[in-house]
Motif scaffolding. Structure first.
Motif, mmCIF file in Angstrom:
data_model
loop_
_atom_site.group_PDB
_atom_site.id
_atom_site.type_symbol
_atom_site.label_atom_id
_atom_site.label_comp_id
_atom_site.label_asym_id
_atom_site.label_seq_id
_atom_site.Cartn_x
_atom_site.Cartn_y
_atom_site.Cartn_z
ATOM 1 N N GLU A 179 -35.626 70.623 54.724
ATOM 2 C CA GLU A 179 -35.522 72.044 55.048
ATOM 3 C C GLU A 179 -35.382 72.246 56.554
ATOM 4 N N TRP A 180 -36.180 71.526 57.344
ATOM 5 C CA TRP A 180 -36.179 71.758 58.787
ATOM 6 C C TRP A 180 -34.917 71.206 59.447
ATOM 7 N N GLU A 181 -34.433 70.056 59.030
ATOM 8 C CA GLU A 181 -33.190 69.550 59.621
ATOM 9 C C GLU A 181 -32.043 70.514 59.352
ATOM 10 N N ASP A 182 -32.031 71.117 58.180
ATOM 11 C CA ASP A 182 -31.010 72.112 57.854
ATOM 12 C C ASP A 182 -31.052 73.272 58.852
ATOM 13 N N VAL A 183 -32.249 73.773 59.124
ATOM 14 C CA VAL A 183 -32.403 74.865 60.086
ATOM 15 C C VAL A 183 -31.909 74.444 61.463
ATOM 16 N N VAL A 184 -32.295 73.254 61.885
ATOM 17 C CA VAL A 184 -31.938 72.757 63.216
ATOM 18 C C VAL A 184 -30.421 72.673 63.372
ATOM 19 N N VAL A 185 -29.747 72.044 62.421
ATOM 20 C CA VAL A 185 -28.296 71.890 62.525
ATOM 21 C C VAL A 185 -27.610 73.250 62.492
ATOM 22 N N LYS A 186 -28.033 74.109 61.573
ATOM 23 C CA LYS A 186 -27.415 75.438 61.479
ATOM 24 C C LYS A 186 -27.529 76.190 62.802
ATOM 25 N N ARG A 187 -28.706 76.175 63.384
ATOM 26 C CA ARG A 187 -28.902 76.943 64.622
ATOM 27 C C ARG A 187 -28.174 76.326 65.803
#
Length: 398
Positions: A179-187
């Motif tokens: 979940e957190w890697e997804d947020v990081v890449v998206k941002r």
């Protein structure tokens, strides 16, 4: 499982796993490999409950297969070939190849099987171990909040000009969570102009950014297990097979598997021109960069036409200093992992899964940093070091 499934797509891995596996599929299907887990942190404890969860997550992983849209995405990557994608249509992780258990209080994970299959487990397993550990050891929501605050600060610093370099997110293996890697890449890709892509193939597909990666140490180590190849010449055979497979595409070479000094003996005029650049992963990055630039000049190649990719335990401050130092001398980029995907109030795990045997023969990474060397057979490690030293001394006299 107590947790939600951690790996939900077989694309949730680093691109270089597919790059290396394609070469193995075309040239070395006769090789078998053994991989072993190591946690480099001191005083980290994996509980029986964590290990049970890890095993149940591996069970789930081994139910996955590639979806049509995932295979179509791999086909869209210009250097991934149709016959390899068709192989992946049939492939799945095989549970019998993996064991995970507690022995004398330590987490012991081993992967043993045909190399074209065993090698794929590494990133999936590291993702599972990390997320299980951080969700079951700590207050995950509190960790995520601290990660959010740090990510906000990183993005602000990029947008106000504090950081001017370009980088790729390399965070799969030590991420806080899927979940957190997804947020990081998206941002990073939507809120900054600094992030040029990610090593995570699933997230590259999801956010329509470039998947980035070439090969890892295990690719060069693999050649140590082939009887006909002298140990001090493994870089030569690895780079030759890579060039034969990719014909100059996907051409960033990793220098330090059996030391950069030995690598440079095989990075001859032909290879210097065939490869677009090189990657740093151990040793002093400034000394390494100057050494590489001098090597290019030795062969009459303008270093400004080549890429230096730095990927060794970087944060943004270190990357900016390297960029400022080298940007007028050569092309510069960065692969930044844990600092992007697991920067919280708690210390990240320093965990690896390394290839240690090929066809029953020990293999090793020497590295340019003695602390990164890993081998389960000390006698073999000494033999490899002597082989490297012998060739370096002999060629220094010529």
């Amino acid at each position: 499982m107590k947790l939600e499934p951690i790996v939900i797509s077989l694309l949730d891995t680093d691109l270089y796993k597919f790059n290396m596996d394609q070469v193995i599929f075309h040239k070395h299907t006769d090789l078998c490999g053994q991989y072993f887990f190591k946690c480099r942190n001191k005083d980290v404890v994996f509980t029986p409950e964590m290990v049970q969860e890890i095993n149940e997550q591996i069970d789930h992983l081994c139910t996955l297969t590639f979806k049509k849209e995932e295979l179509d995405y791999l086909r869209s990557i210009r250097f991934i070939k149709d016959d390899y994608v068709e192989f992946l249509r049939l492939w799945r992780p095989i549970r019998d190849y993996v064991t995970a258990e507690l022995k004398d209080g330590e987490l012991v994970i081993e992967v043993n099987g045909p190399l074209f299959s065993a090698m794929q487990f590494e990133i999936y397993l590291l993702e599972i171990v990390n997320e299980v550990y951080f969700r079951m050891k700590f207050d995950y929501e509190k960790l995520k909040k601290s990660a959010e605050e740090r990510l906000d600060a990183k993005i602000k610093a990029m947008n106000d000009g504090t950081y001017t370099f370009k980088f790729a997110e390399f965070g799969c293996r030590r991420r806080l969570s899927r979940e957190w890697e997804d947020v990081v890449v998206k941002r990073f890709v939507t809120e900054t102009k600094n992030c040029v892509g990610t090593s995570n193939v699933y997230l590259a597909m999801k956010y329509n950014v470039t998947p980035i990666g070439t090969y890892a140490h295990e690719f060069v180590q693999m050649y140590q297990g082939i009887d006909s190849i002298p140990l001090a010449y493994t870089n030569h055979y690895a780079m030759k097979d890579w060039y034969d497979e990719y014909d100059g595409d996907n051409g960033t070479a990793l220098t330090d598997t059996v030391t950069t000094d030995l690598f440079l003996l095989d990075f001859n005029r032909s290879m210097v021109n065939n490869y677009t650049g090189v990657r740093h992963d151990s040793g002093d990055p400034y000394e390494w960069g100057e050494k590489i630039i001098a090597h290019y000049k030795k062969y009459g190649v303008d270093p400004k036409t080549k890429l230096l990719l730095f990927s060794d335990s970087l944060d943004f401050d270190r990357a900016q200093k390297l960029y400022d130092y080298f940007c007028d001398k050569t092309k510069v980029s960065f692969g930044i992992g844990t600092f992007c995907s697991n920067d919280t109030e708690e210390k990240a795990l320093n965990i690896v899964i390394k290839l240690q045997y090929v066809n029953g023969r020990p293999v090793a990474k020497l590295s340019d940093d003695i602390g990164k060397a890993m081998c389960r057979d000390e006698e073999y490690l000494g033999y490899l070091k002597r082989s490297v030293e012998f060739r370096l001394k002999r060629e220094a006299k010529n």
